[in-house]
Design a protein around this motif. Structure first.
Motif, PDB file in Angstrom:
ATOM      1  N   ILE A  35       0.676  -1.238  -0.136  1.00  0.00           N
ATOM      2  CA  ILE A  35       0.043   0.042  -0.073  1.00  0.00           C
ATOM      3  C   ILE A  35       0.948   1.233   0.144  1.00  0.00           C
ATOM      4  N   LYS A  36       1.945   1.456   0.749  1.00  0.00           N
ATOM      5  CA  LYS A  36       2.838   2.360   0.577  1.00  0.00           C
ATOM      6  C   LYS A  36       3.603   2.534  -0.568  1.00  0.00           C
ATOM      7  N   ILE A  38       2.077   2.190  -3.510  1.00  0.00           N
ATOM      8  CA  ILE A  38       1.451   2.657  -4.455  1.00  0.00           C
ATOM      9  C   ILE A  38       0.803   3.911  -4.150  1.00  0.00           C
ATOM     10  N   THR A  39       0.653   4.201  -2.691  1.00  0.00           N
ATOM     11  CA  THR A  39       0.095   5.258  -2.435  1.00  0.00           C
ATOM     12  C   THR A  39       0.898   6.593  -1.474  1.00  0.00           C
ATOM     13  N   GLY A  40       2.105   5.972  -1.137  1.00  0.00           N
ATOM     14  CA  GLY A  40       3.005   7.165  -0.581  1.00  0.00           C
ATOM     15  C   GLY A  40       2.895   6.897   0.914  1.00  0.00           C
ATOM     16  N   GLU A  41       1.637   6.378   1.507  1.00  0.00           N
ATOM     17  CA  GLU A  41       1.216   6.483   2.894  1.00  0.00           C
ATOM     18  C   GLU A  41       1.628   5.361   3.528  1.00  0.00           C
ATOM     19  N   THR A  66      -6.896   6.069   3.964  1.00  0.00           N
ATOM     20  CA  THR A  66      -6.167   6.660   2.995  1.00  0.00           C
ATOM     21  C   THR A  66      -6.494   7.849   2.411  1.00  0.00           C
ATOM     22  N   SER A  68      -5.693   8.781  -0.486  1.00  0.00           N
ATOM     23  CA  SER A  68      -5.140   8.469  -2.157  1.00  0.00           C
ATOM     24  C   SER A  68      -6.276   8.557  -2.923  1.00  0.00           C
ATOM     25  N   LYS A  69      -6.193   9.075  -4.200  1.00  0.00           N
ATOM     26  CA  LYS A  69      -7.452   9.302  -5.062  1.00  0.00           C
ATOM     27  C   LYS A  69      -7.617   7.950  -5.908  1.00  0.00           C
ATOM     28  N   ILE A  70      -6.794   7.310  -5.872  1.00  0.00           N
ATOM     29  CA  ILE A  70      -6.877   6.078  -6.631  1.00  0.00           C
ATOM     30  C   ILE A  70      -8.352   5.456  -6.613  1.00  0.00           C
ATOM     31  N   PHE A  75      -7.627  -0.687  -6.705  1.00  0.00           N
ATOM     32  CA  PHE A  75      -6.833  -1.305  -5.801  1.00  0.00           C
ATOM     33  C   PHE A  75      -6.180  -2.581  -5.880  1.00  0.00           C
ATOM     34  N   GLU A  94     -15.189   0.653  -0.798  1.00  0.00           N
ATOM     35  CA  GLU A  94     -14.997   1.867   0.050  1.00  0.00           C
ATOM     36  C   GLU A  94     -16.125   1.670   1.141  1.00  0.00           C
TER      37      GLU A  94
END
Length: 244
Positions: A35-36, A38-41, A66, A68-70, A75, A94
């Motif tokens: 997850i980190k 692909i989202t940087g989080e 998150t 993230s706007k993905i 996902f 979601e």
């Protein structure tokens, strides 16, 4: 902020269980790293339950928050592109920010596979418990019925359980056959530490003639771990489904 619920399939053979641990490869840790990527989080992935080392899952549920706007439907593809082949994200939706994969769960289903043949398996060696001796299948099926109901399952809990109450409700427990194995299915509102593996071990002892089906209520009532069957190995256990 969004809350994403994942459905996860994994082969637990090469992992030290679900829960993140320092310097050990775990399912939670590997997915959080994906997850980190692909989202940087850096996120906290909350699983519906903590499967032990070697335990598998067909539909583990886990959520994370998150910014993230993905798109949610992207996902699974994005995460699977960076995850190892023994972990697969099957679905993502979601959910509300208040939702917790762990605390919102109403029912969980586990199955335990027993390979009951004279010769040991090769392909199934990490996916079923090998038991080469004769079993009384009818008695095993009868014993399943005695587990259904709401009871104190202290007799079916290993030491080290973090919960104070040992009362759980089993909605269904039955035996069937699949993939050359005996499959024991258990659906409950929650499981104590090693509860599913001890119940499976007790049902196996019934089949082997060490315990009678009618002994099950007495074992439950005793709240004595020593009266139940042994804890079967983790590799025969699968988390099948979680209901919310």
């Amino acid at each position: 902020m969004r809350n994403i619920l994942l459905t996860i399939e994994y082969d637990g053979t090469n992992y030290f269980g679900w829960q993140r641990q320092p310097n050990k490869k775990t399912i939670q840790g590997v997915i959080e790293e994906a997850i980190k990527n692909i989202t940087g989080e850096k996120v906290n992935l909350v699983g519906s339950g903590r499967t032990d080392a070697g335990v598998h899952a067909l539909a583990q549920k886990a959520n994370f928050k998150t910014a993230s706007k993905i798109p949610v439907e992207k996902f699974p593809f994005a995460l699977n592109s960076v995850l190892p082949n023994d972990i697969s994200i099957k679905d993502a939706i979601e959910v509300s920010l208040e939702f917790s994969a762990r605390y919102s769960a109403k029912q969980k289903t586990y199955k335990y596979l027993i390979y009951n043949h004279r010769t040991r398996p090769a392909i199934l060696r990490n996916y079923a418990y090998y038991f080469p001796y004769d079993l009384d299948i009818v008695s095993m099926q009868r014993s399943c019925e005695y587990f259904i109901g709401e009871y104190d399952f202290s007799s079916f809990c290993s030491s080290g359980s973090e919960t104070s109450s040992k009362v759980r409700k089993i909605f269904d427990c039955y035996l069937t056959f699949e993939n050359e194995c005996i499959a024991i299915y258990i659906t409950a509102n929650g499981f104590l530490y090693n509860m599913a593996r001890i119940i499976a071990g007790t049902i196996l002892d019934v089949g082997a003639g060490r315990i009678k089906p009618t002994d099950i209520p007495l074992i439950i009532e005793s709240k004595d771990r020593t009266r139940a069957g042994k804890t079967l190995p983790p590799w025969g256990l699968y988390l099948v489904d979680v209901i919310y």
